[in-house]
Design an enzyme around this catalytic site. Structure first.
Site, PDB file in Angstrom:
ATOM      1  N   GLU A 114       8.778   4.753 -17.699  1.00  0.00           N
ATOM      2  CA  GLU A 114       9.682   3.833 -17.003  1.00  0.00           C
ATOM      3  C   GLU A 114       9.754   2.512 -17.730  1.00  0.00           C
ATOM      4  O   GLU A 114       8.784   2.081 -18.357  1.00  0.00           O
ATOM      5  CB  GLU A 114       9.153   3.538 -15.577  1.00  0.00           C
ATOM      6  CG  GLU A 114       9.505   4.595 -14.592  1.00  0.00           C
ATOM      7  CD  GLU A 114       8.989   4.300 -13.181  1.00  0.00           C
ATOM      8  OE1 GLU A 114       8.358   3.244 -12.959  1.00  0.00           O
ATOM      9  OE2 GLU A 114       9.232   5.145 -12.310  1.00  0.00           O
ATOM     10  N   LYS A 157       6.431  12.596  -8.976  1.00  0.00           N
ATOM     11  CA  LYS A 157       7.293  11.427  -9.165  1.00  0.00           C
ATOM     12  C   LYS A 157       8.581  11.752  -9.931  1.00  0.00           C
ATOM     13  O   LYS A 157       9.623  11.150  -9.683  1.00  0.00           O
ATOM     14  CB  LYS A 157       6.516  10.328  -9.889  1.00  0.00           C
ATOM     15  CG  LYS A 157       5.424   9.667  -9.037  1.00  0.00           C
ATOM     16  CD  LYS A 157       4.785   8.515  -9.807  1.00  0.00           C
ATOM     17  CE  LYS A 157       3.399   8.175  -9.319  1.00  0.00           C
ATOM     18  NZ  LYS A 157       3.327   7.519  -8.033  1.00  0.00           N
ATOM     19  N   ARG A 165       3.365   9.670   4.473  1.00  0.00           N
ATOM     20  CA  ARG A 165       2.244   9.562   5.419  1.00  0.00           C
ATOM     21  C   ARG A 165       2.213   8.166   6.008  1.00  0.00           C
ATOM     22  O   ARG A 165       3.004   7.312   5.632  1.00  0.00           O
ATOM     23  CB  ARG A 165       0.938   9.793   4.663  1.00  0.00           C
ATOM     24  CG  ARG A 165       0.810   8.804   3.514  1.00  0.00           C
ATOM     25  CD  ARG A 165      -0.524   8.844   2.841  1.00  0.00           C
ATOM     26  NE  ARG A 165      -0.474   8.269   1.516  1.00  0.00           N
ATOM     27  CZ  ARG A 165      -0.608   6.996   1.221  1.00  0.00           C
ATOM     28  NH1 ARG A 165      -0.789   6.122   2.178  1.00  0.00           N
ATOM     29  NH2 ARG A 165      -0.552   6.568  -0.020  1.00  0.00           N
TER      30      ARG A 165
HETATM   31  P1  ADP Z   1      -1.671   2.982  -0.081  1.00  0.00           P
HETATM   32  O1  ADP Z   1      -0.409   2.580  -0.740  1.00  0.00           O
HETATM   33  O2  ADP Z   1      -1.468   3.294   1.369  1.00  0.00           O
HETATM   34  O3  ADP Z   1      -2.805   2.096  -0.352  1.00  0.00           O
HETATM   35  P2  ADP Z   1      -2.962   4.958  -1.826  1.00  0.00           P
HETATM   36  O4  ADP Z   1      -2.263   6.121  -2.427  1.00  0.00           O
HETATM   37  O5  ADP Z   1      -3.469   3.931  -2.736  1.00  0.00           O
HETATM   38  O6  ADP Z   1      -1.983   4.372  -0.723  1.00  0.00           O
HETATM   39  O7  ADP Z   1      -4.171   5.553  -0.986  1.00  0.00           O
HETATM   40  C1  ADP Z   1      -4.309   5.350   0.368  1.00  0.00           C
HETATM   41  C2  ADP Z   1      -5.750   5.124   0.693  1.00  0.00           C
HETATM   42  O8  ADP Z   1      -6.433   6.340   0.754  1.00  0.00           O
HETATM   43  C3  ADP Z   1      -6.469   4.244  -0.303  1.00  0.00           C
HETATM   44  O9  ADP Z   1      -7.259   3.310   0.389  1.00  0.00           O
HETATM   45  C4  ADP Z   1      -7.303   5.206  -1.090  1.00  0.00           C
HETATM   46  O10 ADP Z   1      -8.496   4.594  -1.504  1.00  0.00           O
HETATM   47  C5  ADP Z   1      -7.548   6.297  -0.070  1.00  0.00           C
HETATM   48  N1  ADP Z   1      -7.606   7.579  -0.689  1.00  0.00           N
HETATM   49  C6  ADP Z   1      -6.673   8.139  -1.465  1.00  0.00           C
HETATM   50  N2  ADP Z   1      -7.043   9.346  -1.844  1.00  0.00           N
HETATM   51  C7  ADP Z   1      -8.264   9.561  -1.290  1.00  0.00           C
HETATM   52  C8  ADP Z   1      -9.177  10.644  -1.307  1.00  0.00           C
HETATM   53  N3  ADP Z   1      -8.931  11.757  -1.975  1.00  0.00           N
HETATM   54  N4  ADP Z   1     -10.319  10.502  -0.633  1.00  0.00           N
HETATM   55  C9  ADP Z   1     -10.588   9.385   0.058  1.00  0.00           C
HETATM   56  N5  ADP Z   1      -9.763   8.352   0.119  1.00  0.00           N
HETATM   57  C10 ADP Z   1      -8.618   8.436  -0.548  1.00  0.00           C
HETATM   58  P1  ADP Z   2       0.896   5.202  -7.228  1.00  0.00           P
HETATM   59  O1  ADP Z   2       1.305   6.584  -6.880  1.00  0.00           O
HETATM   60  O2  ADP Z   2      -0.340   5.154  -8.030  1.00  0.00           O
HETATM   61  O3  ADP Z   2       0.918   4.295  -6.029  1.00  0.00           O
HETATM   62  P2  ADP Z   2       3.341   3.801  -8.076  1.00  0.00           P
HETATM   63  O4  ADP Z   2       4.457   4.461  -8.808  1.00  0.00           O
HETATM   64  O5  ADP Z   2       3.575   3.495  -6.651  1.00  0.00           O
HETATM   65  O6  ADP Z   2       2.033   4.684  -8.232  1.00  0.00           O
HETATM   66  O7  ADP Z   2       2.965   2.479  -8.859  1.00  0.00           O
HETATM   67  C1  ADP Z   2       1.819   1.727  -8.535  1.00  0.00           C
HETATM   68  C2  ADP Z   2       2.048   0.254  -8.857  1.00  0.00           C
HETATM   69  O8  ADP Z   2       2.351   0.052 -10.238  1.00  0.00           O
HETATM   70  C3  ADP Z   2       3.201  -0.360  -8.114  1.00  0.00           C
HETATM   71  O9  ADP Z   2       2.823  -0.805  -6.837  1.00  0.00           O
HETATM   72  C4  ADP Z   2       3.630  -1.487  -9.023  1.00  0.00           C
HETATM   73  O10 ADP Z   2       2.862  -2.641  -8.812  1.00  0.00           O
HETATM   74  C5  ADP Z   2       3.329  -0.963 -10.404  1.00  0.00           C
HETATM   75  N1  ADP Z   2       4.544  -0.396 -11.019  1.00  0.00           N
HETATM   76  C6  ADP Z   2       4.980   0.864 -10.869  1.00  0.00           C
HETATM   77  N2  ADP Z   2       6.107   1.083 -11.556  1.00  0.00           N
HETATM   78  C7  ADP Z   2       6.414  -0.086 -12.159  1.00  0.00           C
HETATM   79  C8  ADP Z   2       7.458  -0.504 -13.053  1.00  0.00           C
HETATM   80  N3  ADP Z   2       8.404   0.344 -13.464  1.00  0.00           N
HETATM   81  N4  ADP Z   2       7.445  -1.784 -13.482  1.00  0.00           N
HETATM   82  C9  ADP Z   2       6.468  -2.639 -13.107  1.00  0.00           C
HETATM   83  N5  ADP Z   2       5.459  -2.298 -12.301  1.00  0.00           N
HETATM   84  C10 ADP Z   2       5.416  -1.040 -11.830  1.00  0.00           C
HETATM   85 MG    MG Z   3       2.525   3.764  -4.902  1.00  0.00          MG
END
Ligand code: ADP
Ligand code: ADP
Ligand code: MG
Length: 650
Positions: free
Chosen positions: A200, A116, A297
């Site tokens: 952040e 990130k 993806r």
């Molecule tokens: P999205 O924003 O598409 O939900 P996430 O990063 O939360 O993306 O993960 C995508 C999906 O893949 C989620 O439903 C999560 O539970 C699943 N997932 C992520 N990492 C793994 C893993 N290592 N093994 C199995 N499922 C996974």
């Molecule tokens: P991940 O890789 O786990 O998906 P993200 O950076 O996409 O991590 O953040 C996951 C969630 O956390 C976001 O969908 C949002 O709801 C919340 N979030 C992330 N950054 C911020 C922020 N700066 N302020 C408020 N909420 C945030």
């Molecule tokens: Mg995210």
């Protein structure tokens, strides 16, 4: 176009990819772990190969095995789905090295967006607005604390290698910073092997709005509109929709341009999602959105985009991976109606959303125009503790947002999941929630409304339990009738007192010991529990020795109570501590003879990488410890028996 594809994934996404691949005439090759030998994705593909034991680290995440299967089976390409190896640059590279096309972006683009902090630095350079904060190499706690102070509270600490909401902590006050930093770093180290964090500004009234982008290998990139994924729990998406409520055409174009710029800056190809956080206080604003991260993806929630654009995103992925140009120009992309998706999980909203594993004794989805169900399981399959417990994604498409939400709520209420608990009722309540309907919500919505959404302990649904009793009774009568014996439950036996005859039927309903009253007025048994008659608006399913009653998406499990088998204190609200789900015993905190008080922590069980603490249900003394540290226990297994301190006599 390719002639074959290996799908390096499982569950609903493997089935969904296979569907498009088949339509395009590709031979489909599945891989599976020992836990998935009978899984739907194995059954729907043309070929399937075992790649190892249940844990993903020994099967779905082992690159060498997957590449070896791809080579041996002659796969032209590998589609990684989401999760698992989908964002692994090393895997994309290994595919290329083996002469197999990876259906996804080039390894360099995955790498550029993988961390990130680096991604944010790149985006700043490309002129994409990023969330204000600190991202850099300095990780010294005092330094980070000063940065947080400069940014201004509240702040969000994020693991640079983060994903799935892990390694993330919101900090409201300076005094809490050190503890939160330590927790975030520890979680990040455990989950990603990388403890580094960034800080952040926590955006107020945050809405998660992401843009679907596509780029081809010929320098073209477009966006396919936005999705709003603000309904979240623990930073994980629960309901997603398109278009985003309150989005203007002008702001859509701006966010779309920023997302396309992000993709072009890293030489992107294929499907990707650029996630923005938007400040929704007083409505969405032109200068009120910032880049959070890019997911390199296909996204879980891609079907809502498919619904409003009329496109098949997996088909586009295959076409681009095969070297074709983008099928459409930006101004040819449609946006028709409203679509909303809910993630149906095997989990228990009333118990902190604890995963709920076990056999799906029934699984039925409604059918309707504009309704789509993506699933990877069928009735009779088992939700195991090894993988994400998602049962299905339910997607509704309508002419208006309310139409789509109504259709989704109706579909959820008509969905039958029996065996494991599900969040169907919770999701339906969300889809019907007034403030959400009015567009008055942000990412804090779910946490702020847990009570109204039914995500707190509810008492036993006596009407549902009585409905279950009714069915158990009918079964019992049928069983005895076929055995030729007279049933004690028969109304027409000789022993009929004047007027109604009443019998008591001892039951276990949701672990609680209750007694159903069965009265025979005119030959038809009428069942009630504590005066509450059996529900007529419930679905009852008999399986093995139990009846599962579903009412408004909520499950009530009812069994006959065999008095002879009653254990001391069991079910009667006594001192038996059972495992709430399949898991591993991390620690037993008491031993035989220990005096405990109600609520005291007695053992810790780990399931789905989460720790769950078991507490003593009564004051008393530990009479028996039935498990050892490190043991795997099935759901419902006896962990401890506590002999209740004798109640003072009245
Ligand atoms: P999205 O924003 O598409 O939900 P996430 O990063 O939360 O993306 O993960 C995508 C999906 O893949 C989620 O439903 C999560 O539970 C699943 N997932 C992520 N990492 C793994 C893993 N290592 N093994 C199995 N499922 C996974
Ligand atoms: P991940 O890789 O786990 O998906 P993200 O950076 O996409 O991590 O953040 C996951 C969630 O956390 C976001 O969908 C949002 O709801 C919340 N979030 C992330 N950054 C911020 C922020 N700066 N302020 C408020 N909420 C945030
Ligand atoms: Mg995210």
């Amino acid at each position: 176009m390719f002639s074959s594809v290996l799908i390096a994934n499982r569950g609903e996404i493997a089935c969904r990819i296979a569907r498009t691949a088949k339509r395009l005439g590709l031979r489909t090759i599945a891989v599976y772990s020992e836990a998935d030998a009978q899984a739907l994705h194995v059954r729907v593909c043309d070929e399937a190969y075992l790649i190892g034991p249940p844990p993903a680290a020994q099967s779905y995440l082992v690159m060498d095995k997957i590449i070896a299967v791809a080579k041996a089976s002659g796969a032209d390409c590998i589609h990684p789905g989401y999760g698992f190896l989908s964002e692994n640059a090393g895997f994309a590279q290994a595919c290329a090295d083996a002469g197999i096309v990876f259906v996804g972006p080039p390894p360099d683009a995955i790498r550029a967006m993988g961390l990130k902090d680096r991604a944010k630095a790149l985006m700043e350079k490309a002129g994409v607005p990023v969330v204000p904060g600190f991202h850099g190499d300095m990780q010294e706690p005092k330094f980070l604390q000063r940065k947080a102070y400069e940014i201004g509270y509240p702040v969000l600490i994020k693991a640079v290698a983060g994903g799935g909401g892990k390694g993330m902590r919101k900090v409201e006050r300076h005094a809490d910073f050190d503890a939160a930093l330590e927790a975030a770093q520890r979680e990040a180290q455990n989950a990603f092997g990388d403890a580094r964090v960034l800080i952040e500004k926590y955006v107020s009234a945050p809405r998660h709005i992401e843009v679907q982008v596509f780029a081809d290998g010929h320098g073209n990139a477009i966006h396919l509109n936005e999705r709003d994924c603000s309904l979240q729990r623990r930073h994980q998406k629960v309901i997603e929709e398109a278009p985003a409520p309150g989005m203007s055409a002008d702001l859509r174009a701006r966010m779309g341009q920023a997302a396309v710029a992000a993709a072009l800056a890293v030489g992107y190809q294929g499907a990707g999602t650029v996630e923005f956080i938007a400040d929704s206080a007083g409505g969405l604003k032109d200068d009120g959105f910032w880049f959070m991260e890019m997911n390199t993806r296909l996204q879980v929630e891609h079907p809502v985009t498919e619904a409003v654009t009329g496109l098949d995103l997996v088909e586009w992925q295959f076409r681009i991976a095969a070297g074709e140009t983008l099928p459409l120009k930006q101004d040819q992309v449609r946006l028709d109606g409203y679509a909303v998706e809910a993630r149906l999980y095997a989990e228990d909203p009333e118990r902190g959303f604890l995963p709920s594993t076990g056999k799906l004794v029934a699984l039925r989805f409604p059918k309707a125009d504009g309704l789509r169900v993506d699933t990877g399981v069928e009735a009779g399959d088992t939700v195991t503790p090894f993988y994400d417990p998602m049962i299905a994604k339910i997607i509704a498409h309508g002419a208006t947002r309310n139409d789509a939400l109504d259709a989704l709520a109706n579909a959820l209420e008509a969905t039958v999941v029996a065996g494991p608990r599900s969040n169907a009722g919770f999701l339906a309540a969300l889809a019907r929630a007034d403030a959400f309907r009015q567009g008055d919500f942000d990412t804090g919505f779910i946490d702020a409304h847990l009570g109204e959404l039914g995500a707190t302990r509810q008492g036993l649904d006596r009407a549902a339990a009585a409905r279950g009793a009714e069915m158990l009774l009918a079964q019992e009568r049928a069983r005895l009738a076929s055995a030729g014996s007279a049933s004690p439950w028969d109304a027409d036996d000789a022993f009929q007192l004047s007027g109604a005859r009443t019998l008591s039927l001892p039951l276990i309903a949701e672990g609680e010991s209750v007694t159903a009253q069965v009265s025979y007025g005119h030959g038809v048994p009428v069942v009630s529990i504590d005066g509450t008659p059996a529900a007529s608006d419930a679905v009852a399913i008999a399986a093995e020795d139990a009846v599962y009653v579903l009412r408004a998406g909520r499950q009530t499990k009812v069994t006959l109570r065999d008095l002879a088998l009653d254990e001391a204190g069991d079910a009667g609200g006594g001192g038996l501590v059972r495992a709430p789900m399949h898991g591993k015993v991390l620690a037993v905190l008491v031993e035989k003879g220990t005096a405990v008080t109600r609520g005291q922590r007695v053992a810790i069980i780990e399931a789905m990488k989460m720790e769950h603490t078991l507490t003593a249900p009564v004051d008393g003394t530990v009479a028996e410890v039935a498990v050892e540290q490190g043991a795997q226990v099935p759901e419902g297994a006896k962990v401890l028996l506590i002999e209740a301190a004798s109640a003072p006599s009245p």
